[in-house]
Design a protein around this motif. Structure first.
Motif, PDB file in Angstrom:
ATOM      1  N   TYR A 155     -13.130 -40.830 -15.728  1.00 16.14           N
ATOM      2  CA  TYR A 155     -14.061 -39.976 -14.988  1.00 16.14           C
ATOM      3  C   TYR A 155     -15.195 -40.821 -14.391  1.00 16.14           C
ATOM      4  CZ  TYR A 155     -17.425 -36.143 -14.234  1.00 16.14           C
ATOM      5  OH  TYR A 155     -18.324 -35.264 -13.699  1.00 16.14           O
ATOM      6  N   GLY A 156     -15.700 -41.753 -15.167  1.00 15.10           N
ATOM      7  CA  GLY A 156     -16.778 -42.619 -14.685  1.00 15.10           C
ATOM      8  C   GLY A 156     -16.305 -44.061 -14.533  1.00 15.10           C
ATOM      9  N   PRO A 157     -17.102 -44.901 -13.861  1.00 12.12           N
ATOM     10  CA  PRO A 157     -16.672 -46.269 -13.554  1.00 12.12           C
ATOM     11  C   PRO A 157     -16.503 -47.176 -14.766  1.00 12.12           C
ATOM     12  CG  PRO A 157     -18.939 -45.904 -12.840  1.00 12.12           C
ATOM     13  CD  PRO A 157     -18.403 -44.573 -13.232  1.00 12.12           C
ATOM     14  N   CYS A 158     -17.245 -46.922 -15.849  1.00 13.16           N
ATOM     15  CA  CYS A 158     -17.132 -47.822 -17.018  1.00 13.16           C
ATOM     16  C   CYS A 158     -15.823 -47.621 -17.760  1.00 13.16           C
ATOM     17  CB  CYS A 158     -18.295 -47.600 -17.977  1.00 13.16           C
ATOM     18  SG  CYS A 158     -19.882 -47.995 -17.270  1.00 13.16           S
ATOM     19  N   MET A 159     -15.029 -46.625 -17.359  1.00 15.09           N
ATOM     20  CA  MET A 159     -13.732 -46.381 -17.993  1.00 15.09           C
ATOM     21  C   MET A 159     -12.606 -46.934 -17.118  1.00 15.09           C
ATOM     22  SD  MET A 159     -12.478 -45.155 -20.794  1.00 15.09           S
ATOM     23  CE  MET A 159     -13.321 -43.860 -21.704  1.00 15.09           C
ATOM     24  N   VAL A 160     -12.958 -47.743 -16.100  1.00 18.70           N
ATOM     25  CA  VAL A 160     -11.935 -48.192 -15.157  1.00 18.70           C
ATOM     26  C   VAL A 160     -11.691 -49.701 -15.224  1.00 18.70           C
ATOM     27  CG1 VAL A 160     -11.311 -48.345 -12.725  1.00 18.70           C
ATOM     28  CG2 VAL A 160     -12.383 -46.289 -13.593  1.00 18.70           C
ATOM     29  N   GLY A 161     -12.735 -50.467 -14.991  1.00 20.01           N
ATOM     30  CA  GLY A 161     -12.571 -51.925 -14.904  1.00 20.01           C
ATOM     31  C   GLY A 161     -12.246 -52.521 -16.269  1.00 20.01           C
ATOM     32  N   SER A 162     -11.485 -53.614 -16.272  1.00 23.63           N
ATOM     33  CA  SER A 162     -11.120 -54.229 -17.560  1.00 23.63           C
ATOM     34  C   SER A 162     -12.348 -54.735 -18.307  1.00 23.63           C
ATOM     35  CB  SER A 162     -10.142 -55.379 -17.311  1.00 23.63           C
ATOM     36  OG  SER A 162     -10.738 -56.331 -16.451  1.00 23.63           O
ATOM     37  N   GLU A 163     -13.473 -54.889 -17.591  1.00 21.69           N
ATOM     38  CA  GLU A 163     -14.699 -55.323 -18.259  1.00 21.69           C
ATOM     39  C   GLU A 163     -15.649 -54.148 -18.526  1.00 21.69           C
ATOM     40  OE1 GLU A 163     -15.847 -59.658 -17.212  1.00 21.69           O
ATOM     41  OE2 GLU A 163     -15.428 -58.672 -15.321  1.00 21.69           O
ATOM     42  N   GLY A 164     -15.181 -52.934 -18.289  1.00 20.48           N
ATOM     43  CA  GLY A 164     -16.022 -51.750 -18.520  1.00 20.48           C
ATOM     44  C   GLY A 164     -16.144 -51.457 -20.009  1.00 20.48           C
ATOM     45  N   THR A 165     -17.362 -51.242 -20.456  1.00 16.73           N
ATOM     46  CA  THR A 165     -17.595 -51.048 -21.891  1.00 16.73           C
ATOM     47  C   THR A 165     -16.842 -49.828 -22.423  1.00 16.73           C
ATOM     48  OG1 THR A 165     -19.762 -52.038 -21.625  1.00 16.73           O
ATOM     49  CG2 THR A 165     -19.419 -50.779 -23.629  1.00 16.73           C
ATOM     50  N   CYS A 166     -16.849 -48.736 -21.667  1.00 10.57           N
ATOM     51  CA  CYS A 166     -16.180 -47.525 -22.172  1.00 10.57           C
ATOM     52  C   CYS A 166     -14.673 -47.759 -22.313  1.00 10.57           C
ATOM     53  CB  CYS A 166     -16.465 -46.338 -21.248  1.00 10.57           C
ATOM     54  SG  CYS A 166     -18.213 -45.906 -21.207  1.00 10.57           S
ATOM     55  N   LEU A 167     -14.090 -48.443 -21.330  1.00 10.16           N
ATOM     56  CA  LEU A 167     -12.647 -48.720 -21.424  1.00 10.16           C
ATOM     57  C   LEU A 167     -12.351 -49.629 -22.622  1.00 10.16           C
ATOM     58  CD1 LEU A 167      -9.832 -48.408 -20.112  1.00 10.16           C
ATOM     59  CD2 LEU A 167     -10.258 -50.569 -18.974  1.00 10.16           C
ATOM     60  N   ILE A 168     -13.184 -50.635 -22.799  1.00  8.52           N
ATOM     61  CA  ILE A 168     -12.970 -51.573 -23.917  1.00  8.52           C
ATOM     62  C   ILE A 168     -13.090 -50.835 -25.251  1.00  8.52           C
ATOM     63  CG2 ILE A 168     -13.929 -53.598 -25.087  1.00  8.52           C
ATOM     64  CD1 ILE A 168     -14.782 -54.589 -22.231  1.00  8.52           C
ATOM     65  N   TRP A 169     -14.114 -50.001 -25.388  1.00 12.30           N
ATOM     66  CA  TRP A 169     -14.282 -49.236 -26.639  1.00 12.30           C
ATOM     67  C   TRP A 169     -13.105 -48.283 -26.848  1.00 12.30           C
ATOM     68  CZ3 TRP A 169     -19.302 -47.836 -29.431  1.00 12.30           C
ATOM     69  CH2 TRP A 169     -20.173 -48.930 -29.416  1.00 12.30           C
ATOM     70  N   ALA A 170     -12.649 -47.688 -25.756  1.00 19.63           N
ATOM     71  CA  ALA A 170     -11.533 -46.740 -25.880  1.00 19.63           C
ATOM     72  C   ALA A 170     -10.245 -47.452 -26.283  1.00 19.63           C
ATOM     73  CB  ALA A 170     -11.335 -46.005 -24.556  1.00 19.63           C
ATOM     74  N   LYS A 171      -9.988 -48.618 -25.684  1.00 16.40           N
ATOM     75  CA  LYS A 171      -8.714 -49.293 -25.942  1.00 16.40           C
ATOM     76  C   LYS A 171      -8.691 -50.043 -27.261  1.00 16.40           C
ATOM     77  CE  LYS A 171      -6.363 -51.272 -22.457  1.00 16.40           C
ATOM     78  NZ  LYS A 171      -6.137 -52.046 -21.229  1.00 16.40           N
ATOM     79  N   TYR A 172      -9.833 -50.575 -27.647  1.00 16.10           N
ATOM     80  CA  TYR A 172      -9.833 -51.463 -28.818  1.00 16.10           C
ATOM     81  C   TYR A 172     -10.624 -50.899 -30.002  1.00 16.10           C
ATOM     82  CZ  TYR A 172      -7.848 -54.462 -25.318  1.00 16.10           C
ATOM     83  OH  TYR A 172      -7.045 -54.954 -24.318  1.00 16.10           O
ATOM     84  N   GLY A 173     -10.930 -49.605 -29.953  1.00 16.10           N
ATOM     85  CA  GLY A 173     -11.484 -48.955 -31.150  1.00 16.10           C
ATOM     86  C   GLY A 173     -12.946 -49.222 -31.405  1.00 16.10           C
ATOM     87  N   GLY A 174     -13.715 -49.587 -30.370  1.00 26.11           N
ATOM     88  CA  GLY A 174     -15.145 -49.809 -30.577  1.00 26.11           C
ATOM     89  C   GLY A 174     -15.840 -48.589 -31.138  1.00 26.11           C
ATOM     90  N   TYR A 175     -15.253 -47.428 -30.913  1.00 26.22           N
ATOM     91  CA  TYR A 175     -15.903 -46.189 -31.347  1.00 26.22           C
ATOM     92  C   TYR A 175     -15.573 -45.837 -32.796  1.00 26.22           C
ATOM     93  CZ  TYR A 175     -11.261 -44.341 -30.322  1.00 26.22           C
ATOM     94  OH  TYR A 175      -9.916 -44.123 -30.305  1.00 26.22           O
ATOM     95  N   ILE A 176     -14.564 -46.485 -33.376  1.00 21.10           N
ATOM     96  CA  ILE A 176     -14.151 -46.118 -34.725  1.00 21.10           C
ATOM     97  C   ILE A 176     -15.311 -46.345 -35.703  1.00 21.10           C
ATOM     98  CG2 ILE A 176     -12.524 -46.599 -36.611  1.00 21.10           C
ATOM     99  CD1 ILE A 176     -10.979 -45.544 -34.306  1.00 21.10           C
ATOM    100  N   GLU A 177     -15.953 -47.529 -35.544  1.00 21.48           N
ATOM    101  CA  GLU A 177     -17.076 -47.856 -36.417  1.00 21.48           C
ATOM    102  C   GLU A 177     -18.172 -46.798 -36.317  1.00 21.48           C
ATOM    103  OE1 GLU A 177     -19.679 -51.842 -36.939  1.00 21.48           O
ATOM    104  OE2 GLU A 177     -17.930 -51.950 -35.646  1.00 21.48           O
TER     105      GLU A 177
END
Ligand code: SF4
Length: 378
Positions: free
Chosen positions: A345-367
């Protein structure tokens, strides 16, 4: 692993014995955020030290206006060449209100091609003919290749550039400005890739003007762990300075030829950052003598100005706060609900360097989830 644990123990000893607390260390670069999240480095940080992401994702900060321009050109029959990261980048339009990205434009018959480099775009434009535009996004890492293509006379008559290159030190200054005098950012891990071009010395101002330790670091987990150790040491000693940890790739001066080409091709201008607005002297614009390569000039499209800039994140998206280190992806109510890697929905979920995408793909939010469900001890 043994070395990482030893460094983590050194972090802890320094922090516990010297009473360091409430320290945020900003990893400027999206690739550092990838390393931190992918390798779970946050779990190795001592209590009181938090790693936060910074504005170093060039796709996330590209204003929605330029996505709209690229989409418009593609739908009008101009071939738009783009790096893969910017292909799915949504404009500021809400969902369901027209074509929002180059990917959607292509699905609806627009002319869009993904390329790996500007030279790839130049070659295809020359071979295929027809009006062509290269969507030139990125920081000091990609700007020299745009400049080289133009200065070396390789660009065919039918090709121009939608230039949205941005400069990294000015946005770092802006981060400090936004956080104010009581900034919780007490250390900065400066970007390694960018520093190969601009040189480590470009980050000296962080220590000298803001009194904040700064370490230019590489992208291996141990690089980041060592950078954090250096920063904690400097905080303990009360002597902020600039350290170059990435000496295997970065010199103090950077790449003189790349810097010369950027100076020759571009003027430094005030420029818009997505969701943020205009930041002084933070962008590059083609010099007057190269205007014929400017797609906005070529197609009579007005550029953004401080007066015409509109807040350009889709409603509810907190991407600007994420890129400025004010919020985490998990602070956004849309994270992993209305906004996911497969349906960004937003740009940070798109680019490979986007924080939201990185957290979503690699579990940054689990902690974060564990913390909220079973308390800080997690
Ligand atoms: S989760 Fe999506 S909507 Fe929320 S800040 Fe990140 S990119 Fe924006």
């Amino acid at each position: 692993m043994r070395t990482a644990k030893a460094i983590a123990a050194a972090h802890r000893r320094l922090v516990e014995t010297r009473g360091i607390r409430d320290v945020k260390i900003m990893g400027f670069c999206g690739t550092h955020e990838w390393t931190i999240t992918h390798y779970g480095l946050r779990s190795l940080m001592p209590r009181g030290v938090e790693l936060v992401a910074g504005p170093g994702c060039p796709v996330c900060i590209t204003p929605g206006y330029y996505v709209e321009v690229a989409v418009k050109l593609a739908m009008e029959g101009v071939t738009v060449y783009t790096y893969g990261d910017a292909y799915r980048l949504p404009s500021g339009r809400p969902r369901g209100s027209g074509v929002r990205s180059l990917a959607e434009a292509r699905a609806q018959g627009g002319r869009v091609e993904i390329v790996y480099s500007v030279l790839d775009a130049v070659r295809r434009a020359r071979e295929r003919g027809g009006d062509s535009v290269f969507f030139a996004v990125g920081f000091e890492t990609t700007a020299p290749s745009t400049a080289a293509a133009i200065l070396r006379g390789r660009v065919p008559e039918n090709m121009s550039f939608l230039v949205v290159h941005r400069l990294t030190p000015p946005i770092m200054r802006y981060v400090f400005k936004i956080h104010g005098e009581r900034s919780p950012i007490r250390g900065v891990i400066a970007p390694g890739h960018v520093s190969t071009i601009i040189g480590a010395s470009a980050w000296r101002f962080v220590a000298e003007e803001y009194g904040v330790p700064v370490v230019v670091a590489g992208f291996e987990p141990l690089d980041v762990m060592l950078a954090v150790l250096e920063i904690i040491r400097m905080l303990v000693e009360g002597r902020p300075r600039l350290v170059n940890e990435y000496t295997r790739a970065v010199t103090w001066e950077g790449n003189p030829e790349a810097k010369r080409m950027m100076r020759e091709c571009f003027d430094v201008v005030d420029a818009a950052w997505r969701g943020i607005g205009f930041v002084p002297e933070s962008g590059l614009a083609l010099k007057e003598k190269y205007k014929r390569y400017d797609a906005l000039h070529q197609y009579g499209i007005p550029d953004l100005t401080p007066e015409t800039f509109k807040y350009d994140l889709p409603p509810g998206c907190r991407c600007a706060e994420v890129t400025l280190g004010i919020a985490k992806p998990t602070d956004c109510p849309l994270f992993m609900k209305a906004c996911t890697p497969s349906n960004p929905y937003g740009p940070c979920m798109v680019g490979s360097e986007g924080t939201c995408l990185i957290w979503a793909k690699y579990g940054g939010y689990i902690e974060e989830l564990l913390k909220s469900e079973i308390g800080e001890e997690a």
